[in-house]
Design a protein around this motif. Structure first.
Motif, PDB file in Angstrom:
ATOM      1  N   TYR A 372       0.780  -1.102  -0.482  1.00 46.17           N
ATOM      2  CA  TYR A 372      -0.068  -0.022   0.030  1.00 46.17           C
ATOM      3  C   TYR A 372       0.542   1.545  -0.318  1.00 46.17           C
ATOM      4  O   TYR A 372       2.197   1.333   0.522  1.00 46.17           O
ATOM      5  CB  TYR A 372      -0.764  -0.295   0.688  1.00 46.17           C
ATOM      6  CG  TYR A 372      -1.733  -0.785   1.558  1.00 46.17           C
ATOM      7  CD1 TYR A 372      -3.159  -0.796   0.186  1.00 46.17           C
ATOM      8  CD2 TYR A 372      -1.578  -2.084   1.736  1.00 46.17           C
ATOM      9  CE1 TYR A 372      -3.735  -1.485   0.433  1.00 46.17           C
ATOM     10  CE2 TYR A 372      -2.581  -3.396   1.663  1.00 46.17           C
ATOM     11  CZ  TYR A 372      -3.676  -3.185   0.793  1.00 46.17           C
ATOM     12  OH  TYR A 372      -4.278  -4.251   1.358  1.00 46.17           O
ATOM     13  N   ASP A 374      -0.827   4.432  -0.441  1.00 48.53           N
ATOM     14  CA  ASP A 374      -1.886   6.002   0.128  1.00 48.53           C
ATOM     15  C   ASP A 374      -1.984   6.697   1.900  1.00 48.53           C
ATOM     16  O   ASP A 374      -0.930   5.577   2.424  1.00 48.53           O
ATOM     17  CB  ASP A 374      -3.120   5.196  -0.180  1.00 48.53           C
ATOM     18  CG  ASP A 374      -3.742   6.733   0.277  1.00 48.53           C
ATOM     19  OD1 ASP A 374      -4.060   7.566   0.161  1.00 48.53           O
ATOM     20  OD2 ASP A 374      -5.605   6.534   0.542  1.00 48.53           O
ATOM     21  N   ASP A 404      -6.663   2.659  -1.954  1.00 48.47           N
ATOM     22  CA  ASP A 404      -5.353   1.690  -3.194  1.00 48.47           C
ATOM     23  C   ASP A 404      -5.618   0.802  -3.832  1.00 48.47           C
ATOM     24  O   ASP A 404      -6.131   0.431  -5.047  1.00 48.47           O
ATOM     25  CB  ASP A 404      -4.241   1.432  -2.429  1.00 48.47           C
ATOM     26  CG  ASP A 404      -3.649   2.314  -2.453  1.00 48.47           C
ATOM     27  OD1 ASP A 404      -3.313   3.352  -2.728  1.00 48.47           O
ATOM     28  OD2 ASP A 404      -2.494   2.446  -1.211  1.00 48.47           O
ATOM     29  N   LEU A 427       2.154   0.996  -8.857  1.00 51.90           N
ATOM     30  CA  LEU A 427       1.545   0.457  -7.705  1.00 51.90           C
ATOM     31  C   LEU A 427       1.094  -0.602  -7.621  1.00 51.90           C
ATOM     32  O   LEU A 427       0.797  -1.065  -9.249  1.00 51.90           O
ATOM     33  CB  LEU A 427       0.195   1.279  -7.072  1.00 51.90           C
ATOM     34  CG  LEU A 427      -1.615   0.766  -6.221  1.00 51.90           C
ATOM     35  CD1 LEU A 427      -0.433   0.777  -4.743  1.00 51.90           C
ATOM     36  CD2 LEU A 427      -2.592   1.332  -6.532  1.00 51.90           C
TER      37      LEU A 427
END
Ligand code: GLC
Length: 542
Positions: A372, A374, A404, A427
């Motif tokens: 992750y 964010d 995310d 990502l």
């Protein structure tokens, strides 16, 4: 003239759509490449999340220059080519205007920090902080350099709130809108715009983390009128939407009232909080259908009666995928995705499709917190550990709730990195990409259904403009509504569960005509059977 109610908006998170340079980040040329795909889908406008220069603390919502392009995404020439090419497909753009705050790296903040009083008045500085909480956790105030003062940031500490009381600030922001209008941009989405009107005297507000102290203040309406008049209101064909944080119907009616000249429509998020335990996002409970249904009915009916206008959506870059939240995806992904789509595309308001929704994309199912990126998720994870949750419990919640979830790269095909990039994606790609991707879904069940919904809205004024009335209000399983225009009526039934259900039909519909369903039609009669997650739209006879 008012905006065109037949239009459908498609949201692209530029970072994750299509990378043409191999740097792992999507770019504007990637969007140009995919315009024929979007034209085939039939959408009218593309909302782009911020692509401006930014330190990316909050993925571009921390803007350091409002009128330039972050080189990761391309150049101003690319932007112009993108707008011009899209016009050949009758597609316009809607840009994200983040006007509640700017990055602390913006030159306004830097000059303010360096001591320039003109720019200090661009921000909200106080000698003593209030008790307001930042929406990303912690206090909403941070020390303003070593001046002994504090600056307000309702979001991350690198996102400093702008002082809208200062006319110079307003003028600068209106110039930004006009700059992009000059580039042929017709649509604007105003980020958390109902938070811009802070009082002059700021006081503690222990209720709701301080939200009542700065949300939907009457002065926001005045600011929006000024913004409208100074910029997009001068274009007949502009279309605007305000993102409204914790708002009310009464305010949204005002924001979107045609004769008030504020905005075309508003986003609200109440329907996406029905799986929050006691209003808290970082929790895991099944969604509450009754509340969801009541919210849709109350908003739908009031907006319809008083002539307000809503943006309709299930997904965006801040939300986990709706399929994971509302649908038994193991057994009914196709049925659930098409039912959710019909439940808003046949309703009253402007539908927004978030990239990947049209192919039924799911949450990525990451295995580790390391996947992750964010800022909100990372802060929330820490907060949960501090509150005594185990690492496993906290990760389970992040997996279900992280922003995310919707930000993973678009799944184009089943090749490496889902055809998104030849490099390393910023990502990780969702685990499902080999089964769920554009190449496969284009002839699957979901994509063609979206196409049909978009086509119907263009063809039928009843769908684009008709009134909204709740139907089967007491049902514990179906969300249903009626649309009406010039004596024509449409009933839309949506089964929100994986169980079969029988319902009685009013006589006008028994003899009616099935307009659309996600199952083969069994024919109509006094009673009909709705299959798992069935959506059924029936035109009344005569
Ligand atoms: C909005 C955006 C979100 C962002 C926040 C602060 O809610 O949609 O992504 O983090 O505003 O700008």
């Amino acid at each position: 003239m008012t905006f065109d109610k037949r239009k459908v908006v498609y949201q692209i998170y530029p970072k994750s759509y299509k990378d043409t340079t191999g740097n792992g980040v999507g770019d504007l040329r990637g969007i140009i490449e995919k315009l024929p795909y979007l034209a085939d889908l039939g959408i009218d406008m593309i909302w782009l999340n911020p692509f401006y220069p930014s330190p990316q603390r909050d993925n571009g919502y921390d803007i350091s220059d409002y009128t330039a392009i972050n080189p990761d995404f391309g150049t101003m020439d690319d932007f112009e080519e993108m707008v011009a090419t899209a016009k050949t497909y009758n597609i316009d753009f809607m840009l994200d205007m983040v006007f509640n705050h700017c990055s602390t790296e913006h030159e306004w903040f830097q000059k303010a920090l360096a001591g320039d009083p003109y720019y200090q008045d661009f921000f909200i500085l106080r000698d003593t902080p209030t008790d307001w909480q930042s929406k990303f956790g912690g206090s909403a105030w941070s020390p303003f350099g070593n001046t002994g003062q504090y600056y307000l940031h309702l979001f991350d500490k690198t996102q400093a709130d702008l002082n809208w009381r200062n006319p110079n600030v307003r003028e600068e922001l209106f110039k930004v809108v006009n700059f992009w209008r000059g580039k042929g941009v017709k649509g604007f989405r105003f980020d958390v715009i109902n938070l811009i009107g802070k009082d002059e005297i700021l006081i503690d507000c222990p209720v709701d983390d301080g939200k009542p102290a700065y949300t939907d203040k009457p002065i926001v309406h005045d600011y929006l009128k000024m913004l409208n008049q100074a910029s997009f209101g001068q274009d007949d064909d502009s279309m605007t939407v305000g993102e409204m944080s914790s708002t009310t119907i009464e305010n949204c009616l005002l924001y979107s009232a045609e004769d008030r000249h504020e905005l075309s429509m508003t986003f609200n998020f109440h329907h996406l909080k029905v799986d929050y335990k006691d209003g808290q996002k970082w929790s895991l409970i099944p969604f509450d259908f009754e509340t969801l249904k009541d919210l849709f009915h109350t908003w739908g009916e009031k907006m319809s009666k008083a002539n307000g206008w809503s943006a309709l959506f299930w997904n965006n870059h801040d939300q986990p995928r709706a399929l994971n939240r509302f649908i038994d995806i193991k057994n009914f992904r196709n049925e659930g995705a098409t039912m959710l789509a019909a439940s808003i595309h046949l309703s009253r308001g402007t539908p927004y499709i978030y990239m990947g929704e049209e192919i039924g994309m799911l949450d990525p199912d990451f295995d580790s917190m390391d996947d992750y990126v964010d800022v909100e998720s990372i802060n929330a994870y820490q907060m949960m550990l501090e509150q005594g949750k185990t690492a496993e419990e906290a990760l389970d919640i992040i997996k279900a709730k992280s922003r995310d979830n919707s930000r993973t790269p678009m799944q184009w095909d089943d090749s490496a990195n889902a055809g998104f990039t030849t490099g390393t994606p910023w990502l990780k790609i969702g685990k499902s990409y080999q089964d769920i991707n554009v190449e496969k879904e284009i002839s699957g069940k979901i994509y063609p259904f979206y196409k049909e919904l978009i086509r119907l809205r263009k063809e039928m004024p009843l769908i684009a403009e008709g009134s909204y009335r709740p139907a089967y209000r007491d049902s514990r399983q179906i969300y249903a509504f009626e649309r009406e225009l010039n004596g024509e009526r449409l009933l839309v039934l949506n089964n929100f569960y994986g169980e079969v259900l029988t319902v009685d039909l009013a006589s006008a519909y028994q003899n009616g005509q099935v307009l659309l369903s996600n199952y083969e039609s069994d024919g109509l009669g006094k009673t009909i059977t709705l299959k798992p997650y069935q959506t059924l739209a029936i035109l009344a006879k005569g």
